[in-house]
Design a protein around this motif. Structure first.
Motif, PDB file in Angstrom:
ATOM      1  N   GLY A 344       0.816  -1.211   0.000  1.00 50.36           N
ATOM      2  CA  GLY A 344       0.000   0.000   0.000  1.00 50.36           C
ATOM      3  C   GLY A 344       0.846   1.256   0.000  1.00 50.36           C
ATOM      4  O   GLY A 344       0.579   2.206  -0.739  1.00 50.36           O
ATOM      5  N   LEU A 345       1.896   1.245   0.803  1.00 49.49           N
ATOM      6  CA  LEU A 345       2.753   2.421   0.904  1.00 49.49           C
ATOM      7  C   LEU A 345       3.483   2.683  -0.412  1.00 49.49           C
ATOM      8  O   LEU A 345       3.589   3.825  -0.863  1.00 49.49           O
ATOM      9  CB  LEU A 345       3.754   2.219   2.042  1.00 49.49           C
ATOM     10  N   THR A 346       3.971   1.612  -1.031  1.00 45.66           N
ATOM     11  CA  THR A 346       4.654   1.790  -2.313  1.00 45.66           C
ATOM     12  C   THR A 346       3.690   2.352  -3.348  1.00 45.66           C
ATOM     13  O   THR A 346       4.038   3.265  -4.101  1.00 45.66           O
ATOM     14  CB  THR A 346       5.229   0.454  -2.817  1.00 45.66           C
ATOM     15  N   ALA A 347       2.463   1.799  -3.377  1.00 47.28           N
ATOM     16  CA  ALA A 347       1.479   2.309  -4.331  1.00 47.28           C
ATOM     17  C   ALA A 347       1.270   3.796  -4.111  1.00 47.28           C
ATOM     18  O   ALA A 347       1.254   4.589  -5.053  1.00 47.28           O
ATOM     19  CB  ALA A 347       0.164   1.550  -4.160  1.00 47.28           C
ATOM     20  N   SER A 348       1.140   4.158  -2.835  1.00 46.49           N
ATOM     21  CA  SER A 348       0.856   5.548  -2.514  1.00 46.49           C
ATOM     22  C   SER A 348       2.007   6.471  -2.906  1.00 46.49           C
ATOM     23  O   SER A 348       1.805   7.508  -3.546  1.00 46.49           O
ATOM     24  CB  SER A 348       0.549   5.600  -1.019  1.00 46.49           C
ATOM     25  N   LEU A 349       3.231   6.074  -2.566  1.00 50.71           N
ATOM     26  CA  LEU A 349       4.385   6.921  -2.906  1.00 50.71           C
ATOM     27  C   LEU A 349       4.643   6.935  -4.404  1.00 50.71           C
ATOM     28  O   LEU A 349       5.024   7.959  -4.977  1.00 50.71           O
ATOM     29  CB  LEU A 349       5.629   6.430  -2.158  1.00 50.71           C
ATOM     30  N   PHE A 350       4.410   5.803  -5.058  1.00 51.84           N
ATOM     31  CA  PHE A 350       4.593   5.726  -6.505  1.00 51.84           C
ATOM     32  C   PHE A 350       3.612   6.680  -7.188  1.00 51.84           C
ATOM     33  O   PHE A 350       3.975   7.409  -8.109  1.00 51.84           O
ATOM     34  CB  PHE A 350       4.368   4.281  -6.963  1.00 51.84           C
ATOM     35  N   HIS A 351       2.377   6.682  -6.709  1.00 46.29           N
ATOM     36  CA  HIS A 351       1.412   7.589  -7.327  1.00 46.29           C
ATOM     37  C   HIS A 351       1.772   9.043  -7.019  1.00 46.29           C
ATOM     38  O   HIS A 351       1.530   9.927  -7.839  1.00 46.29           O
ATOM     39  CB  HIS A 351      -0.010   7.273  -6.883  1.00 46.29           C
ATOM     40  N   THR A 352       2.352   9.278  -5.852  1.00 44.34           N
ATOM     41  CA  THR A 352       2.807  10.632  -5.532  1.00 44.34           C
ATOM     42  C   THR A 352       3.816  11.111  -6.569  1.00 44.34           C
ATOM     43  O   THR A 352       3.714  12.227  -7.087  1.00 44.34           O
ATOM     44  CB  THR A 352       3.469  10.634  -4.144  1.00 44.34           C
ATOM     45  N   VAL A 353       4.784  10.253  -6.890  1.00 46.89           N
ATOM     46  CA  VAL A 353       5.794  10.605  -7.887  1.00 46.89           C
ATOM     47  C   VAL A 353       5.145  10.824  -9.250  1.00 46.89           C
ATOM     48  O   VAL A 353       5.365  11.842  -9.920  1.00 46.89           O
ATOM     49  CB  VAL A 353       6.853   9.479  -7.977  1.00 46.89           C
ATOM     50  N   ASN A 354       4.297   9.866  -9.654  1.00 45.00           N
ATOM     51  CA  ASN A 354       3.708   9.936 -10.989  1.00 45.00           C
ATOM     52  C   ASN A 354       2.823  11.150 -11.141  1.00 45.00           C
ATOM     53  O   ASN A 354       2.847  11.835 -12.154  1.00 45.00           O
ATOM     54  CB  ASN A 354       2.886   8.672 -11.258  1.00 45.00           C
ATOM     55  N   HIS A 355       2.024  11.410 -10.111  1.00 44.47           N
ATOM     56  CA  HIS A 355       1.121  12.545 -10.212  1.00 44.47           C
ATOM     57  C   HIS A 355       1.909  13.837 -10.331  1.00 44.47           C
ATOM     58  O   HIS A 355       1.551  14.713 -11.115  1.00 44.47           O
ATOM     59  CB  HIS A 355       0.179  12.601  -9.017  1.00 44.47           C
ATOM     60  N   ALA A 356       2.996  13.946  -9.581  1.00 46.00           N
ATOM     61  CA  ALA A 356       3.808  15.162  -9.671  1.00 46.00           C
ATOM     62  C   ALA A 356       4.263  15.382 -11.107  1.00 46.00           C
ATOM     63  O   ALA A 356       4.218  16.498 -11.621  1.00 46.00           O
ATOM     64  CB  ALA A 356       5.013  15.053  -8.749  1.00 46.00           C
ATOM     65  N   ILE A 357       4.666  14.307 -11.759  1.00 46.12           N
ATOM     66  CA  ILE A 357       5.215  14.454 -13.109  1.00 46.12           C
ATOM     67  C   ILE A 357       4.133  14.805 -14.120  1.00 46.12           C
ATOM     68  O   ILE A 357       4.230  15.788 -14.842  1.00 46.12           O
ATOM     69  CB  ILE A 357       5.973  13.172 -13.502  1.00 46.12           C
ATOM     70  N   PHE A 358       3.033  14.023 -14.151  1.00 45.20           N
ATOM     71  CA  PHE A 358       2.068  14.355 -15.213  1.00 45.20           C
ATOM     72  C   PHE A 358       1.274  15.606 -14.885  1.00 45.20           C
ATOM     73  O   PHE A 358       0.836  16.315 -15.790  1.00 45.20           O
ATOM     74  CB  PHE A 358       1.205  13.162 -15.630  1.00 45.20           C
ATOM     75  N   LYS A 359       1.107  15.911 -13.601  1.00 39.44           N
ATOM     76  CA  LYS A 359       0.358  17.123 -13.307  1.00 39.44           C
ATOM     77  C   LYS A 359       1.182  18.358 -13.633  1.00 39.44           C
ATOM     78  O   LYS A 359       0.654  19.337 -14.178  1.00 39.44           O
ATOM     79  CB  LYS A 359      -0.082  17.121 -11.836  1.00 39.44           C
TER      80      LYS A 359
END
Lengths: 684, 297
Positions: A344-359
C-alpha cells in the motif's frame, strides 16, 4: 563510486545555499528584468539539479545523513535528517523544480514590464528551499518554521499578479486556509512535545509508545486536519481550485505537483514512522477521505471549464488516490500485515511521484495555451492542435497518463493501488472487507470519469475549429517551454514502462526509517519485465504492453499502407447538413460534461439560472437577450465555511465588548492578569 | 485470429436479426465484402481535422488486437501473449475509447462531439461495472489472470453458481454498453438524436472507416469470447492433439454463437433506452458485481 554521507551532506547544503543566492541575486537585479529572469531561474535550475543529485544518489546508495546545528535557543537549533523517505521527496521536489525553472525562462517573459521579475525569482527560490527544508527537518519546531516559510512564499507567489482583484481574493482565501491548517498542526506539535518532552523526531519516535491513546487520537485528528488542508482533501480543499490557477504557471506546477505532497510526506512520516501503528480506525478514516476526495474531485473537475481549475480539481482527485494507498497501508500496518503495508505504501508513494510528473506537465501545457490565448476559459480555445502542435502532443501524453491509460505511468501506480485494495478484500473480513470494496469501486469510477474529463479538456482545447480570435492567432511557445514539457512527457512513458524498477527504488526508500516493516518481504516483487504480486494474484508486464502496442501499431500501419497506399485523400468540409458550420456548433466543454453532471446530480446539485429579456413586455415572442447560467452548488461554503465564519464573527463581537478603548482599562486588565498569575503561583 | 473472425460474427448477428424480422438478410459474409469495398475506396477528410483523425483508427484497431492476444480465446488454452490481467484489459479498452472519442471531436461537427460526450459518459460508468464483474471471479480463482479464472470457473463448482450468474448479468450489461448494442446504442442507426458510436465515425471514410468498423467488430468478438470463456462454465482446456482442437473450436464456437444469438434476440425484442435511464442499468451492473463478491469471500 560510493556516496558517503559527508559528500551527500555538502551536496544538500550547496543546494540550499544556491537557492538563497538565487533569491537574493534575483532581488538585487530586479531593476533589469532580463537579468532577474536569468539569475532567479538559472540559479534555481542549478540548485534543483544539485538537489536531484542529492536525492537520487541517496536513494541509489541507500545513504542518508543527519546534521545538527545546535544553539542554546531551541528555536534556533536545527536538525536535518535525510533518510529514504526524505530522499524520495528531495528528488521529487528537485525534479519538478528543475523542469519548472527551465519552463520559467520562456514563460515569465510575458510578465516583463507588468510585474517585477526580481520578487518573483526571490519568492520562487525561497519556495523551493522551504519545501526541501520541510521534508528534511528532523525537529518538529524547525518543521513548523519551514512549513510557515513555505506557506508564506507560496502565498506571495499566488498573489504575484496582484493587479487582478480575483487573484488577491484567491490569495487571501489561501492565506486563511493554510494558516488555519498550521494552527491545527502547531497544536498537534505542542501536544506531541508535551507528551514526549522533545521536539526531536528521533526522540519522539522512541518515546511514542508511551503516549496515552487519547492523546495520540488528538494528535492524529489535528495533524490530519492540518496536513489535509495543505494536501487539499475534501472538504478542506476550497482554497486549492482558486489558488493554483491564480499563481504563475511554473508555480502552479510546483504547488500542484509537489507542495501539496509535503502534506502526504508528513502523514507518512507521522503515521507510518514516528507514531506506533494506530487503531484500524485511523487507516479507515484516511481510506474514506481518499475515496471521497478522489470521486468528488473528478466530478468537480468535470464541471469546470477554467482549465487550471480543472487541473486543480484533478489534484484533489489524485491526492485521494494517494490516500487510498496510504490508508490501506495504515490498516495493514495496524493489523500487523507488514508485507501488505509495504504494498500500500509503495502504491501511494509511486502515485505521488507519478502525479507530480504528469500534473506538472499538464499545468505547463495549460500555461503554454494560456500565454498564447490570454484566457483560462476552455470554451474560448479550439483548434490549437494545428497552431501549437508540440504543446498539443505533450498535453495529450499528460492526459493519457492522468487517465491511467497504459503504457503511461499513471496506470502503473493505479494498478498497484488496486492491488493494495484487492489485497484488503482478499485478506480481511466483515466490515473491513466492505470498506475495501467501496474504495475499489470509487477508484474504478474515478478512473473512468478522469478519462472522460480529459477527452473533454483535450478535445475542446486542441481539436476542431478555434472559438475565439485569440485561439485563431495562437502560435507555438518558445523552445525552453517545449523542452521542459518534453522531459516530463518522456518521463511519464519511461516511468510507466520501467515501473517495476522505479517502484523498486521507491521500495528501497524505506531504508533508515520504517523499521517496523522493512524486515519483511513486500507482498509484491519486481522483475525487469514485470511487476507481480508474490501470491501470484496479478502481474503487470509494462514493457510487454508497450512493445506489443508499438509493434502491432507499426505492423498495421505498414500493412494498410502497402495495400491501400494508392488511394487518394480528398480534403473537404466537415458534414454540415447543408448549413454553414460555425465554431458555435462545435460541442463545448459545458455541453460535453452535461450528461455526466445530470447523472450525478444527486451529488453535484447543478444549478441553472435563466434570465430572458423581451423586446415587448406584453407580447412575449421576441427576446432581446437570453442568458443561461449553469453551475453547481457549493455545499462546502454554504454548509461549513459560512457557518464557521459567522460563528467567528459573533464570537469576536462578544470579545469586542472587552475592548472599550481607554488605556486605563487595559492597564487594569494587565494588573488583574498579574494578580491572577501570582495567586495561582502561590497556590501551587 | 480475432480480426479474421470478427466480421463473420457481425454478419451472423445481422442475419439472425433479419430472419426475426422476416427478412432474407444479407449473407453472413457481407461484412467482409463491406470492409474490402471500404479499403479500396478513396477517402474524404475534413479540412478541420488534425492528425488525431489520421492516427486514431490505427490505435483503436491496435488496442483490440492487443486485447485479443491477451485473453483466452480458444477455451482456456491460448497463451497470453502479454498479460491476461483483467485490469490491464479494461484500461487498454479505455485507450481505444479515448482515441475514438477524440477522433469524434476532431472535425468539429456537432454529431461527432455529442457522440464523444455520450460515449465517454457511458464508458466512465461502464468501467466500474466491467471491473466488478471480473473481480468476484478473480477473488474466487485467486488470480486476476483471465486464463486462470476461466480454468477455475470451468468445472462449475457449486459454490460458484450464484456468483457466476450474478457476474454474468453484470458482464452482459457492461458488454452491451461497451460494444454499442441495444439498449445502449443502435448499431444500425444514423439518427442523430440517438447514435453514439456511429456519430463518432461520421467523418470517416475509406480505409480509416474500414479500420474503425473492423475494430468495433473485433471488440464485439472479444467481448463475446470473454463472455463465453470466462463467464460460462465448461471451458475445455489443454490442446494436445487435433481432436482436442476441434472440440475446443466447437465448444467455444457454440457458446459464442449462443451469446450472439442472445444479443440478436435482445435487439429484436426491446427498444433502445432513453439515455438517462442507461446509468441505472450500469449502476445495476456494478451492484450485481458487489453482491457477487459477498458470495465468494
Amino acid at each position: 563510486m560510493h556516496m558517503n554521507p559527508a559528500t551527500l551532506q555538502s551536496l544538500f547544503f550547496s543546494t540550499l545555499v544556491l537557492f538563497v543566492l538565487g533569491a537574493l541575486g534575483s532581488l538585487m537585479s530586479q531593476k533589469k528584468s532580463n537579468a532577474a529572469n536569468l539569475i532567479g531561474n538559472g540559479i534555481a535550475l542549478i540548485g534543483s539539479a544539485l538537489g536531484l543529485m542529492t536525492g537520487v544518489s541517496s536513494l541509489l546508495w541507500r545513504t542518508g545523513f543527519q546534521t545538527k546545528l545546535s544553539s542554546p535557543l531551541p528555536l534556533l537549533s536545527y536538525t536535518f535528517t535525510v533518510d529514504g523517505l526524505s530522499a524520495l521527496f528531495i528528488s521529487l521536489i528537485s525534479l519538478i523544480g528543475l523542469v519548472s525553472s527551465l519552463y520559467a525562462f520562456g514563460y515569465v517573459r510575458h510578465f516583463e514590464g507588468k510585474y517585477n521579475l526580481g520578487t518573483l525569482g526571490f519568492f520562487y527560490n525561497i519556495f523551493l528551499a522551504s519545501m526541501l527544508l520541510v521534508v528534511t527537518s528532523g525537529n518538529l519546531l524547525f518543521f513548523l518554521v519551514s512549513w510557515e516559510i513555505m506557506s508564506l512564499a507560496s502565498y506571495f507567489l499566488v498573489i504575484y499578479e496582484h493587479k487582478d482583484p480575483s487573484v488577491v481574493r484567491a490569495g487571501t482565501l489561501y492565506f486563511i486556509m493554510t494558516h488555519a491548517g498550521t494552527a491545527f498542526l502547531t497544536l498537534a506539535v505542542l501536544i506531541l512535545a508535551g507528551a514526549t518532552g522533545s521536539f526531536d523526531l528521533a526522540v519522539i519516535r522512541q518515546m511514542s509508545a508511551s503516549i496515552p491513546d487519547l492523546t495520540r487520537l488528538a494528535i492524529f485528528v489535528l495533524t490530519l486536519i492540518g496536513l489535509g488542508t495543505k494536501s487539499g482533501i475534501i472538504p478542506l480543499h476550497i482554497w486549492l481550485p482558486s489558488a493554483h490557477p491564480a499563481a504563475p504557471t511554473h508555480v502552479s506546477a510546483l504547488m500542484s505537483g509537489v507542495m501539496i505532497k509535503t502534506g502526504i510526506y508528513m502523514m507518512v512520516r507521522l503515521y507510518m514512522d514516528v507514531l506506533p501503528p494506530g487503531p484500524v480506525g485511523w487507516g479507515f478514516t484516511v481510506l474514506g477521505i481518499g475515496a471521497v476526495s478522489s470521486l468528488l474531485g473528478v466530478l468537480y473537475a468535470l464541471t469546470e471549464h477554467d482549465i487550471k481549475k480543472l487541473l486543480a480539481f484533478h489534484s484533489i482527485e489524485n491526492i485521494g488516490i494517494i490516500l487510498l494507498g496510504l490508508g490501506s497501508a495504515m490498516i495493514f500496518d495496524s493489523l500487523g500485515m507488514k508485507s501488505l503495508a509495504i504494498l500500500g505504501l509503495t502504491a501511494s508513494l509511486f502515485h505521488t511521484v507519478n502525479h507530480a510528473i504528469f500534473k506538472a506537465l499538464l499545468f505547463m501545457g495549460a500555461g503554454a495555451v494560456i500565454s498564447k490565448t490570454h484566457t483560462r476559459n476552455i470554451e474560448e480555445y479550439g483548434g490549437l492542435i494545428k497552431r501549437m502542435p508540440y504543446t498539443a502532443g505533450l498535453f495529450l501524453i499528460g492526459s493519457l497518463a492522468i487517465s491511467a491509460i497504459p503504457p503511461f505511468n499513471g496506470f502503473a501506480s493505479e494498478w498497484l493501488t488496486y492491488q493494495a485494495l484487492f489485497a484488503g478484500i482478499r485478506t480481511l473480513d466483515t466490515y473491513m472487507l466492505w470498506a475495501f470494496v467501496a474504495a475499489s469501486g470509487s477508484l474504478a469510477f474515478t478512473g473512468g470519469l478522469a478519462a472522460a474529463c480529459f477527452v473533454k479538456a483535450f478535445g475542446t482545447t486542441f481539436l476542431a475549429r478555434p472559438r475565439s480570435t485569440h485561439a485563431e492567432h495562437a502560435t507555438e511557445v518558445p523552445m525552453t517551454m517545449r523542452f521542459a514539457m518534453g522531459i516530463l512527457a518522456a518521463l511519464t512513458l519511461l516511468i510507466g514502462v520501467f515501473s517495476s524498477a522505479i517502484s523498486g527504488t521507491i521500495f528501497t526508500s524505506g531504508f533508515g526509517w520504517m523499521e517496523r516493516v522493512q524486515q519483511t518481504n513486500a507482498a509484491y516483487y519486481q522483475e525487469p519485465q514485470f511487476l507481480a504480486l508474490r501470491d501470484g494474484f496479478a502481474r503487470l508486464p509494462m514493457p510487454g504492453i508497450l512493445s506489443g502496442l508499438t509493434i502491432t501499431l507499426l505492423g498495421i500501419f505498414i500493412l494498410t499502407k502497402l495495400f491501400t497506399g494508392n488511394r487518394k485523400i480528398v480534403v473537404a468540409d466537415t458534414w454540415d447538413c447543408g448549413t454553414t458550420l460555425t465554431p458555435r456548433m462545435e460541442i463545448t466543454a459545458t455541453g460535453f460534461s452535461r450528461s455526466i453532471i445530470t447523472i450525478f446530480k444527486g451529488i453535484l446539485r447543478p444549478t441553472k439560472q435563466v434570465s430572458i429579456e423581451y423586446h415587448d413586455a406584453d407580447m412575449r415572442y421576441f427576446t432581446s437577450s437570453n442568458e443561461v447560467k449553469l453551475g453547481i452548488s457549493d455545499p462546502y461554503r454554504s454548509g461549513i465555511y459560512r457557518p464557521v465564519a459567522l460563528m467567528l464573527m459573533r464570537l469576536s463581537g462578544i470579545i469586542k465588548k472587552v475592548q472599550i478603548g481607554p488605556v486605563n482599562t487595559y492597564v487594569l486588565y494587565m494588573f488583574m492578569a498579574l494578580i491572577i498569575l501570582l495567586v495561582t503561583l502561590a497556590i501551587r | 485470429m480475432t480480426p479474421l473472425l470478427s466480421p463473420l460474427l457481425i454478419g451472423v448477428v445481422r442475419k439472425i436479426k433479419a430472419r426475426m424480422q422476416n427478412r432474407q438478410g444479407a449473407s453472413v459474409f457481407q461484412p467482409y465484402l463491406d470492409l474490402w469495398k471500404l479499403f479500396r475506396k478513396d477517402e474524404t477528410v475534413s479540412k478541420d481535422a488534425s492528425w488525431i483523425t489520421a492516427f486514431a483508427p490505427y490505435i483503436v484497431f491496435t488496442a483490440t488486437l492487443i486485447i485479443g492476444a491477451s485473453i483466452p480465446i480458444l477455451g482456456s488454452a491460448s497463451i497470453p501473449f502479454i498479460s491476461g490481467d483483467f485490469l490491464t484489459i479494461v484500461y487498454l479498452l479505455a485507450l481505444g475509447t479515448f482515441f475514438l472519442a477524440l477522433a469524434g471531436m476532431d472535425a468539429g461537427g456537432g454529431f461527432g462531439g455529442f457522440g464523444a460526450s455520450r460515449e465517454m459518459t457511458l464508458a466512465a460508468i461502464t468501467e466500474g461495472g466491467l471491473l466488478f464483474s471480473f473481480l468476484p471471479l478473480a477473488l474466487y480463482a485467486g488470480s486476476s489472470d483471465l486464463e486462470t479464472i476461466a480454468a477455475a470457473v470451468s468445472p462449475l463448482p457449486s459454490a460458484l453458481v450464484i456468483p457466476l450468474a450474478l457476474t454474468f448479468g453484470a458482464y452482459v450489461i457492461s458488454m452491451l454498453s461497451e460494444t454499442a448494442r441495444f439498449p445502449f446504442d443502435n448499431p444500425a442507426t444514423h439518427l442523430e438524436l440517438t447514435m453514439i458510436h456511429e456519430a463518432m465515425l461520421l467523418e470517416y471514410s475509406g480505409k480509416k472507416l474500414a479500420l474503425m468498423e473492423w475494430a468495433s467488430a473485433n471488440k464485439f468478438l472479444l467481448f463475446l469470447v470473454l463472455g463465453a470463456n470466462v463467464f460460462m462454465p465448461w471451458t475445455p482446456s489443454g490442446i494436445s492433439n487435433s481432436t482436442d482442437l476441434v472440440l475446443v473450436l466447437l465448444v467455444t464456437g457454440l457458446k459464442v454463437f449462443a451469446l450472439a444469438a442472445g444479443v440478436a434476440l435482445l435487439e429484436s425484442s426491446i427498444a433502445k433506452f432513453r439515455f438517462f435511464r442507461l446509468p441505472d442499468l450500469l449502476f445495476g451492473s456494478f451492484i450485481l458485481g458487489v453482491i457477487a463478491i459477498s458470495f465468494v469471500v
